[in-house]
Design a protein around this motif. Structure first.
Motif, short mmCIF file in Angstrom:
data_model
loop_
_atom_site.label_atom_id
_atom_site.label_comp_id
_atom_site.label_asym_id
_atom_site.label_seq_id
_atom_site.Cartn_x
_atom_site.Cartn_y
_atom_site.Cartn_z
N SER A 297 21.81 12.93 -83.55
CA SER A 297 20.52 13.13 -84.22
C SER A 297 20.66 13.19 -85.73
O SER A 297 19.72 12.87 -86.45
N ARG A 298 21.83 13.63 -86.20
CA ARG A 298 22.01 13.83 -87.65
C ARG A 298 23.40 13.39 -88.07
O ARG A 298 24.29 13.17 -87.24
N ILE B 211 27.02 12.24 -89.24
CA ILE B 211 27.98 11.18 -88.90
C ILE B 211 27.59 10.49 -87.59
O ILE B 211 27.65 9.26 -87.48
N SER C 107 19.28 20.03 -80.20
CA SER C 107 18.00 20.68 -80.50
C SER C 107 17.04 19.82 -81.33
O SER C 107 15.83 20.01 -81.25
N ARG C 108 17.56 18.88 -82.12
CA ARG C 108 16.68 18.12 -83.02
C ARG C 108 16.12 16.86 -82.35
O ARG C 108 16.46 15.72 -82.72
N ASP D 37 23.40 19.78 -74.05
CA ASP D 37 24.42 20.57 -74.74
C ASP D 37 25.76 20.11 -74.17
O ASP D 37 26.09 20.41 -73.02
N ASN E 68 31.43 13.00 -80.81
CA ASN E 68 31.18 13.35 -82.22
C ASN E 68 30.58 14.75 -82.39
O ASN E 68 30.80 15.39 -83.43
N SER F 67 37.51 13.93 -85.13
CA SER F 67 38.23 15.17 -85.44
C SER F 67 37.92 15.58 -86.88
O SER F 67 36.78 15.44 -87.33
N TYR G 139 37.90 26.45 -86.18
CA TYR G 139 37.52 25.04 -86.32
C TYR G 139 38.76 24.14 -86.29
O TYR G 139 38.79 23.14 -85.57
N LYS H 291 39.78 21.06 -83.67
CA LYS H 291 39.92 19.68 -84.15
C LYS H 291 41.33 19.15 -83.92
O LYS H 291 41.53 17.97 -83.63
N GLY I 84 37.44 13.29 -93.81
CA GLY I 84 37.61 14.35 -94.80
C GLY I 84 36.28 15.03 -94.99
O GLY I 84 35.56 15.28 -94.01
N ILE J 22 32.56 15.03 -95.77
CA ILE J 22 31.50 14.02 -95.69
C ILE J 22 30.16 14.69 -95.97
O ILE J 22 29.90 15.78 -95.44
N THR K 115 26.97 15.77 -95.27
CA THR K 115 26.03 15.96 -94.15
C THR K 115 25.55 17.41 -94.21
O THR K 115 26.02 18.19 -95.03
P1 NAP Z 1 25.97 17.80 -88.57
O1 NAP Z 1 25.32 17.06 -89.66
O2 NAP Z 1 25.93 19.29 -88.56
O3 NAP Z 1 25.43 17.22 -87.18
C1 NAP Z 1 25.94 17.76 -85.98
C2 NAP Z 1 25.40 16.98 -84.81
O4 NAP Z 1 26.00 17.51 -83.62
C3 NAP Z 1 23.90 17.12 -84.65
O5 NAP Z 1 23.39 15.89 -84.19
C4 NAP Z 1 23.76 18.20 -83.58
O6 NAP Z 1 22.60 18.06 -82.79
C5 NAP Z 1 24.97 17.88 -82.71
N1 NAP Z 1 25.40 19.00 -81.88
C6 NAP Z 1 25.88 20.21 -82.27
N2 NAP Z 1 26.19 20.95 -81.19
C7 NAP Z 1 25.89 20.19 -80.10
C8 NAP Z 1 25.98 20.40 -78.71
N3 NAP Z 1 26.45 21.55 -78.19
N4 NAP Z 1 25.59 19.41 -77.87
C9 NAP Z 1 25.12 18.24 -78.37
N5 NAP Z 1 25.00 17.98 -79.68
C10 NAP Z 1 25.39 18.96 -80.54
O7 NAP Z 1 27.54 17.46 -88.51
P2 NAP Z 1 28.36 16.19 -89.08
O8 NAP Z 1 28.86 16.57 -90.41
O9 NAP Z 1 27.63 14.95 -88.87
O10 NAP Z 1 29.62 16.26 -88.09
C11 NAP Z 1 29.79 15.37 -87.00
C12 NAP Z 1 31.22 15.51 -86.51
O11 NAP Z 1 32.12 15.20 -87.58
C13 NAP Z 1 31.58 16.93 -86.07
O12 NAP Z 1 32.41 16.88 -84.95
C14 NAP Z 1 32.32 17.49 -87.27
O13 NAP Z 1 33.22 18.51 -86.89
C15 NAP Z 1 33.04 16.25 -87.77
N6 NAP Z 1 33.43 16.32 -89.18
C16 NAP Z 1 32.50 16.51 -90.16
C17 NAP Z 1 32.92 16.57 -91.48
C18 NAP Z 1 31.99 16.79 -92.63
O14 NAP Z 1 32.46 17.04 -93.75
N7 NAP Z 1 30.70 16.69 -92.47
C19 NAP Z 1 34.29 16.44 -91.78
C20 NAP Z 1 35.19 16.23 -90.75
C21 NAP Z 1 34.75 16.16 -89.44
P3 NAP Z 1 21.20 18.88 -83.07
O15 NAP Z 1 20.97 18.86 -84.51
O16 NAP Z 1 20.20 18.14 -82.28
O17 NAP Z 1 21.35 20.25 -82.58
#
Ligand code: NAP
Length: 247
Positions: A15-16, A18, A39-40, A64, A91, A142, A156, A160, A187, A189, A191
Motif C-alpha cells: 500500500s505504501r 517500497i 490497514s491502509r 496481516d 516486503n 531485508s 529490527y 532482517k 539502505g 530509503i 518512505t
Molecule cells: P512503510 O512505508 O512503513 O510501509 C510498510 C508497508 O508494510 C505498508 O504497506 C504496510 O501496510 C505494510 N505492513 C506493515 N505491517 C504489515 C502486516 N503485518 N501485514 C501486511 N502488511 C503490513 O515501509 P517501507 O519503508 O516501504 O519498508 C518496506 C520494507 O523495506 C520493510 O520490510 C522495511 O523493513 C524494508 N526497509 C526499509 C528501509 C527504509 O529506509 N525505508 C530500509 C531498509 C529496509 P499498511 O500501511 O496498510 O498497514
C-alpha cells in the motif's frame, strides 16, 4: 510482449513505500499484481486503480502477514482471483527502536512476526503452485541494518538478518524446481518508515551515506523487477542498494 505478461505477483505491504513501488514496477512489466496491505485500504485501492488505469491488472487484498492463517488466506485469494502465483515479494515490515534492556516481549514478537515469520507464512503456501509450474521468484526485502547493526536496533536487525538465512537455505531447497530466492538489502530509503526515525537521526545518517541522499523506493523496485524478469541463474544472493552506506 512485456517481460512478465504471463505472471502473477504477490507483493506484501504494497500500500505504501517500497512495496508500492515494487507492485507498480511489476505491473508495468505486465504482471498481474496482488497488492497486500494491513490497514491502509485506501492506499492499496488507489494503487489498484492506478494500475488498472494504465491497462494492467491488480487486486488489493487485506491480510496481516504476521498471522499464519491470514497469510495462507492471502495466497489462496491471490490464486483464486488472479489465476496462479509465480512471484512472491516478502516486503511488509515494521521498524521499532529500543535499547535491549527496554525490549518488551510482545514488541519483539510483533517485529519477528511481521518482518521474519511472515516470509515463512506467505512463501510456504505459494511453493506447491510454483513447483508445479517449474518456475518461480521469491524476493525478500531485508535491510542494511541486518548487515551492519545499529544501536537501539537489535530487534529490527535480528529480524532482517534472519531473512538472510531464510533466503540462502530456501534457495538451495528450491533451485532444482526452477525457483530462485534472493534478498534485496536497501539502505536508507525515503518512505514513511524512514520518517519515523526523526530529523536528528536522519541528519546523522545522511553524513554516513557516500551519495549524501536517501534512496528512492524506485531505486529498490527496479532491482527487484530485474530479479523477477531476468536472473534465471541468480539465486541465494543478497543485493544491496544503499548509496554506498555499507562500503
Ligand atoms: P512503510 O512505508 O512503513 O510501509 C510498510 C508497508 O508494510 C505498508 O504497506 C504496510 O501496510 C505494510 N505492513 C506493515 N505491517 C504489515 C502486516 N503485518 N501485514 C501486511 N502488511 C503490513 O515501509 P517501507 O519503508 O516501504 O519498508 C518496506 C520494507 O523495506 C520493510 O520490510 C522495511 O523493513 C524494508 N526497509 C526499509 C528501509 C527504509 O529506509 N525505508 C530500509 C531498509 C529496509 P499498511 O500501511 O496498510 O498497514
Amino acid at each position: 510482449m512485456q517481460s512478465l505478461s504471463d505472471k502473477v505477483a504477490l507483493v506484501t505491504g504494497a500500500s505504501r513505500g517500497i512495496g508500492r513501488a515494487i507492485a507498480w514496477e511489476l505491473a508495468c512489466r505486465g504482471a498481474y499484481v496482488a497488492v497486500n496491505y494491513r490497514s491502509r485500504k485506501d492506499l492499496a485501492e488507489s494503487l489498484q486503480a492506478e494500475i488498472e488505469e494504465m491497462g494492467g491488472t491488480a487486486l488489493a487484498i487485506r491480510a496481516d502477514v504476521g498471522d499464519p492463517d491470514e497469510a495462507a488466506e492471502l495466497v489462496g485469494q491471490t490464486v483464486e482471483s488472479l489465476g496462479r502465483l509465480d512471484i512472491v515479494i516478502n516486503n511488509a515490515g515494521i521498524w521499532e527502536g529500543s535499547r535491549l534492556e527496554d525490549v518488551e516481549p510482545e514488541r519483539l514478537e510483533a517485529l519477528l512476526a511481521t518482518n521474519l515469520k511472515s516470509a515463512f507464512y506467505v512463501t510456504g503456501p505459494a511453493l506447491p503452485i510454483m513447483k508445479e509450474a517449474g518456475w518461480g521468484r521469491v524476493v525478500n526485502i531485508s535491510s542494511v541494518i541486518g548487515v551492519t547493526g545499529y544501536p537501539g536496533d537489535t530487534m529490527y536487525a535480528a529480524t532482517k538478518a534472519g531473512l538472510f538465512g531464510f533466503t540462502k537455505s530456501l534457495a538451495r531447497e528450491l533451485a532444482r524446481f526452477g525457483i530462485t530466492v534472493n534478498a534485496v538489502v536497501p539502505g536508507f530509503i525515503d518512505t514513511d518508515m524512514a520518517d519515523d526515525t526523526g530529523d536528528e537521526t536522519r541528519e546523522r545518517i545522511l553524513k554516513t551515506i557516500p551519495m549524501r541522499r536517501y534512496g528512492k523506493a524506485l531505486d529498490v523496485a527496479e532491482l527487484v523487477a530485474f530479479l523477477c524478469e531476468s536472473g534465471d541463474y541468480i539465486t541465494g544472493q543478497l543485493f544491496t542498494v544503499d548509496g554506498g552506506y555499507t562500503i
